[in-house]
Structures are given as C-alpha cells and as structure tokens.
Motif scaffolding. Structure first.
Motif, PDB file in Angstrom:
ATOM      1  N   PHE A  91     -31.201   2.153  55.160  1.00 30.98           N
ATOM      2  CA  PHE A  91     -30.874   1.052  55.653  1.00 30.98           C
ATOM      3  C   PHE A  91     -30.337   1.643  56.866  1.00 30.98           C
ATOM      4  CE2 PHE A  91     -30.768  -3.167  57.813  1.00 30.98           C
ATOM      5  CZ  PHE A  91     -29.631  -3.657  57.192  1.00 30.98           C
ATOM      6  N   ASP A  92     -31.098   1.255  58.120  1.00 24.92           N
ATOM      7  CA  ASP A  92     -30.479   1.911  59.376  1.00 24.92           C
ATOM      8  C   ASP A  92     -28.623   1.716  60.175  1.00 24.92           C
ATOM      9  OD1 ASP A  92     -30.990  -0.153  60.507  1.00 24.92           O
ATOM     10  OD2 ASP A  92     -31.870   0.465  62.440  1.00 24.92           O
ATOM     11  N   THR A  99     -38.978  -8.843  69.896  1.00 33.54           N
ATOM     12  CA  THR A  99     -38.245  -8.891  68.793  1.00 33.54           C
ATOM     13  C   THR A  99     -38.861  -9.619  67.355  1.00 33.54           C
ATOM     14  OG1 THR A  99     -36.731 -10.564  69.501  1.00 33.54           O
ATOM     15  CG2 THR A  99     -35.678  -8.202  70.101  1.00 33.54           C
ATOM     16  N   GLU A 136     -28.328 -10.419  59.124  1.00 36.26           N
ATOM     17  CA  GLU A 136     -28.549 -11.878  58.857  1.00 36.26           C
ATOM     18  C   GLU A 136     -27.668 -12.345  59.231  1.00 36.26           C
ATOM     19  OE1 GLU A 136     -30.050 -12.892  54.825  1.00 36.26           O
ATOM     20  OE2 GLU A 136     -27.946 -11.993  53.975  1.00 36.26           O
ATOM     21  N   ASN A 149     -20.045  -9.384  64.737  1.00 40.32           N
ATOM     22  CA  ASN A 149     -21.573 -10.564  64.616  1.00 40.32           C
ATOM     23  C   ASN A 149     -22.278  -9.148  65.248  1.00 40.32           C
ATOM     24  OD1 ASN A 149     -23.516 -11.087  63.476  1.00 40.32           O
ATOM     25  ND2 ASN A 149     -23.662 -12.998  65.006  1.00 40.32           N
ATOM     26  N   GLY A 150     -23.256  -8.106  64.056  1.00 44.70           N
ATOM     27  CA  GLY A 150     -23.663  -6.686  64.493  1.00 44.70           C
ATOM     28  C   GLY A 150     -25.307  -7.644  65.024  1.00 44.70           C
ATOM     29  N   TYR A 151     -26.331  -7.799  65.719  1.00 40.79           N
ATOM     30  CA  TYR A 151     -27.772  -8.118  65.707  1.00 40.79           C
ATOM     31  C   TYR A 151     -28.597  -7.424  65.892  1.00 40.79           C
ATOM     32  CZ  TYR A 151     -31.601 -10.132  67.666  1.00 40.79           C
ATOM     33  OH  TYR A 151     -32.705 -10.262  67.776  1.00 40.79           O
ATOM     34  N   ALA A 160     -30.039  -1.701  67.075  1.00 41.42           N
ATOM     35  CA  ALA A 160     -29.434  -2.578  67.049  1.00 41.42           C
ATOM     36  C   ALA A 160     -29.285  -2.999  68.560  1.00 41.42           C
ATOM     37  CB  ALA A 160     -27.400  -2.267  66.573  1.00 41.42           C
ATOM     38  N   ASP A 216     -37.651 -12.392  67.304  1.00 41.84           N
ATOM     39  CA  ASP A 216     -35.833 -13.324  66.911  1.00 41.84           C
ATOM     40  C   ASP A 216     -36.799 -14.650  68.132  1.00 41.84           C
ATOM     41  OD1 ASP A 216     -35.071 -12.144  64.555  1.00 41.84           O
ATOM     42  OD2 ASP A 216     -34.550 -10.309  66.086  1.00 41.84           O
TER      43      ASP A 216
END
Ligand SMILES: Nc1ncnc2c1ncn2[C@@H]1O[C@H](COS(=O)(=O)NC(=O)C[C@H](N)c2cccc(Br)c2)[C@@H](O)[C@H]1O
Length: 523
Positions: free
Chosen positions: A211-212, A401, A286, A307-309, A316, A403
C-alpha cells in the motif's frame, strides 16, 4: 561505470541525503528478534544499502528490470527498496500476507528479474520458476541468480521507474501504477516543504508495504531527516498493544487508515490519553466517520489531525487539517486544496470546469507527480491520463481521479464519493457515504457500512452495523424507522445487519464486496 547522475532526482539519493548531515541519527526504530526496540542510524541504513547494492550489481540486471520485494516494512526492506532505486531497478512491493494467487498474477505480469524475500517471510511453493533471493540485516543471498544479460542502459535517470504498485483495482484485474523517480521525489519534497513532518518527528507507519501509504511514511520520514517507526501487525491487533508500542517507541506522528483507530475507539478509548507524545495523525484512504473522528480528537487533545486525500496514481493530492474542535453540525470533512505545486480542478459531466460552490464535479489533478501509466495497459492509462480539460491544445495531461467533490464558498473541496460507486437505485443516485453517516448516528452503532446487492434485476441497499456493545440485542426495526425519518425512500437500506466488525481489504479499507456477501447471507 557511472550508475546514476548525481544531479538527477533519484529516490535512494533523496532519502539517504540525511546520512551525510546526521549520520548517527536514527533512521528507523524497530523491534529486534527479541522484541526490544532498536535504532538503525542513517549511517547503518546507508551501509546496508551499499551491501545490497554490491550483492545485486554482479547479477548484471539492467535499468528497468523489475525486482519484486516481499517484506513487511522494516529497516532491511527500506534498504532493499533504496538499493533497487540506486541501480534503477523498479521495485514492486508486496506484503507476505499477499495471497499466492495475487502474487502469482503480479509475478506473471511484471516478469521480474528477481523475487527478493525478506528473512522471515515464509517460503511459498509458487508455480513460478523465476530467480529468487533472500535479504535481511545480515545481507542479501541469491538462491537462483538471474542469468546474466546484456545491459542496454548506462545511467539511471529521473524519468526511470522507481516503483510499480499494484492496486486492488475496484473493478477487474489489478493494475500496476508506475511511478518515476521524478514523480515521487517531487511529491515528497512538496509535502515536506508544506510542513507535514519535521526532523524531530518519529513517524509510525501502519500500512502493509504493498500500500503506497507505507511508501509515503518511508518517504516523508527519511526525506525530512526524521525517524521511521514501522508498526507490524502483531503490534496492531489489540488496542493495548498498539498504544503501548506507539508510546514506548516515542512516536510523534501516526499514519494509518481510519480503520486503524476503530478497535481502540470502541473498546478502550481512554487508552489513547497515554499517547502524550503524539503531536499529529495523518489518515488517508477513505473518509473518517465523523463520530469516531470526534472521539479521537477528544482523546488526543491538541494533536493535529490531517485528512490525507489522493490516489496511488500521484501518491496523494491534498493534506487538510481537521477543524479543532470538530463541531457537531459538521457533516463532512474537507479535502481542502492540492499540496503545493499541484492543483485540483472540478469538471462536470459535460466537460466544463466547475467553479460555483455546491456543484458536484469530477476531480482532475494537475501535478508534476503523476504516474507514468499503468503497467502494460495503455488503454487503461488513456482513460485516466487525459488531455487538460481547460485546453487540450497544450498537450498537458491531467489525472482524471474518478472522485466526485464540490467546492464550498472558501474554494475548499469536499469529497462526495467515487464516480463508479455512484449507485443507482430505481434511477436515483445514492451516495453510500450519506447512508452510512445516518446509520452512524444511531446511539448503539459504533460504525456502519452500506452496499448494494443485486436483487431480481434491480439493486437493493443493504447495511451492516458494528454495535458499541456486541452483546446487546440489535433492534433492526427501530434502526429502519430512524432511517425512514432521516433518508428519502430510495436511500433507505432494505435490511440492517449487526456485524462483529466491518470487513476490510488488505489495505484496511471497508470491503464493500465482502460486505454484500455478509449482509445477504446473514439474512
Ligand atoms: N481522505 C480521503 N477521503 C475520502 N476518500 C479517499 C481519501 N483518500 C483516498 N480516498 C479514496 O481512495 C482512492 C485512492 O485509493 S488508492 O489509490 O488505494 N490510494 C489510497 O487510498 C492512499 C493514497 N495513495 C495515499 C497514500 C499516501 C498518503 C496519502 Br495522504 C494518500 C481515492 O481515489 C479516493 O476515492
């Protein structure tokens, strides 16, 4: 022979830079074989990288030849990733927990020159006849050395591939995200310049190596001259063990997906008050359910929650501080705006840029840190690396993305959901997140997840809830009545099933495919 251009961006060069400035500073803190926490200095880490490089060089591997690295995050694993980077060998990280079939699919797809397994990763009898090696703190030994090949490349360049991460890929076969040295080093420099991590930090990384988020922890910890504290699964499976480990290791920043905090928040939240050295928490992957996030904020009084998106295709995109305190009225978390050097633009379904607040669009990311493409899949690549929607004539590509988000009045972004998870129930668009946030308001519920299951040509909404008190009987009718008050008809779950825990993917995210099976069989 000049192996790499000293002025070029190279992941090894960038992450070992502190070895020149602060050689005796701890680069990694990890338990030794007796479980005692030991420090590995930057000098020792650099020496291990050299030892692995000397062992790899005679194998005659060429720039671009892949090395699958099967390991838990550790000093030896970091040294292996850096040795590969130094020689221009793209590493493909997989955790020892990766199921045999998935590892086999990855091996057959990337056709690595070498499959390097960390000491302790137990042997698998895979029907794969490739070349293998083992590595640990004592060095690297090849079991089946690769046949020597003619080298065609002379140097390792910034545009060469640093790593390939295979994402579970919400739809279909796993895709290999190819990241160049320039992309990842530029990204890490920007995030560190934005002040997320300082050289006095001790950064706990809790994600598995494939997982990065794990690579992110390695990158920001070493890139900023701080100390990396990899946290193994054995120290995460009980709230008490996790808190004791983080406290004993003197951790100041904790990285992890929201589900990392679920067990301690549910069973023993007061334990978190013992983490008085933790100054910040970075969560990603998430949305963090707000009720749980409020409880975390209370317990880690004064800590900075970030909050890292973002997606693996650029590692990221944004880091946004959670408001302190998180007001009760707040219904969703902002994902803010892109980190320095990047920009996120919303585009609506007709391809027009969205600038008005409250209008949902798809996030397009403009950044020097975009991935090179999906491994061996130009079609899938062309779907997401698209011409700039503002003006395709420039030839600039942006990351589409998948998203959906909207802007608020202060031009900050709010995540709505994935475009492909926009479920249609009887023609209406349903946001699973909205259903889940209503369910999480039920007093007896500690966390909830919704999903759709096919039923007779249509789809029905089903939900699973985790109760504060697992022993208490769950009143499904009362819960359904509450949903009837709070949600419009097409958004109400058909059934709400109590579950011991929410099912999770290997990377710790809610697994909605598994959830669908659980809630239907539990009928
Ligand atoms: N903070 C959020 N709120 C809501 N939805 C999120 C958030 N972060 C993601 N996502 C979702 O996860 C998708 C992407 O998944 S991924 O490729 O596996 N990458 C990841 O999850 C992790 C991501 N590479 C990463 C790695 C290191 C640091 C950071 Br900081 C972020 C995104 O496209 C989003 O749909």
């Amino acid at each position: 022979m000049e192996l790499h251009d000293p002025t070029a961006d190279n992941l090894c060069q960038y992450l070992l830079a502190p070895a020149a400035r602060t050689p005796d500073k701890a680069a990694v803190v990890e338990p030794d074989e007796t479980g005692t926490l030991t420090e590995v200095s930057y000098r020792q880490l650099a020496a291990l990288v050299d030892e692995y490089t000397r062992a790899l060089e005679p194998l005659g591997l060429d720039v671009g030849d892949r090395v699958v690295v099967e390991a838990h995050s550790s000093a030896a694993a970091v040294a292996m990733l850096l040795a590969c980077s130094k020689l221009g060998l793209p590493f493909v990280p997989v955790s020892p927990q990766t199921p045999d079939n998935r590892l086999l699919a990855i091996l057959r797809s990337v056709e690595p020159a070498l499959h390097a397994r960390a000491d302790g990763a137990d042997r698998r009898d895979l029907p794969w006849a490739g070349d293998t090696a083992r590595f640990g703190r004592s060095g690297l030994t090849t079991e089946h050395p690769p046949a020597p090949r003619t080298r065609r490349r002379r140097r390792v360049l910034a545009v060469d591939t640093a790593y390939i991460i295979f994402t579970s890929g919400s739809t279909g076969r796993p895709k290999g995200v190819v990241m160049s040295h320039r992309a990842i080093v530029t990204f890490l420099r920007a995030v560190i310049a934005d002040g997320l991590v300082g050289d006095t930090d001790r950064v706990a990384s809790t994600s598995p190596l494939q997982f990065d988020f794990a690579l992110f922890g390695i990158g920001v910890a070493l890139g900023s001259g701080a100390t990396l504290v990899p946290v193994g699964r054995e120290n995460l499976d009980s709230p008490r063990r996790m808190v004791n480990f983080l406290r004993d290791a003197g951790v100041t920043q904790v990285h992890g997906v929201p589900s990392l905090w679920r067990p301690v928040l549910r069973h023993d939240p007061e334990l978190l008050k013992r983490l008085d050295k933790v100054r910040s928490v970075v969560f990603a992957g998430e949305s963090f359910p707000l009720a749980e996030l409020r409880r975390l904020q209370e317990m880690l009084a004064g800590a900075r929650l970030v909050n890292g998106y973002g997606a693996t295709e650029s590692m990221a995109a944004s880091f946004t501080d959670v408001p302190d305190p998180l007001s009760a009225e707040q219904r969703s978390l902002s994902i803010g705006r892109a980190h320095s050097g990047a920009e996120m633009t919303l585009v609506d379904t007709s391809g027009r840029v969205v600038t008005r607040p409250g209008v949902v669009g798809e996030i397009h990311l403009r950044s020097p840190s975009l991935f090179s493409g999906y491994w061996d899949d130009p079609q899938a690549t062309a779907q997401v690396l698209v011409p700039d929607p503002l003006d395709p004539r420039h030839g600039q590509v942006v990351l589409r993305t998948g998203d959906l988000a909207y802007l608020d009045e202060r031009n900050e972004l709010y995540f709505v959901g994935r475009a492909d998870s926009q479920v249609q129930i009887r023609g209406n668009r349903v946001e699973l997140g909205d259903v889940e946030s209503v369910l999480a308001q039920l007093p007896a519920v500690t966390s909830a997840a919704a999903t759709i299951v096919p039923r007779g040509g249509d789809h029905v909404l089903m939900a699973g809830v985790v109760l504060d008190d697992a022993a208490a009987p769950f009143d499904e009718d009362a819960a359904l009545d509450f949903c009837a008050q709070e949600l419009s008809a097409y958004m109400r779950p058909r059934r709400i099933r109590p579950l011991a825990d929410l099912p999770l993917t290997e990377n710790g995210k809610v697994d909605r495919v598994l959830l669908a099976r659980l809630v239907t069989t539990a009928v």
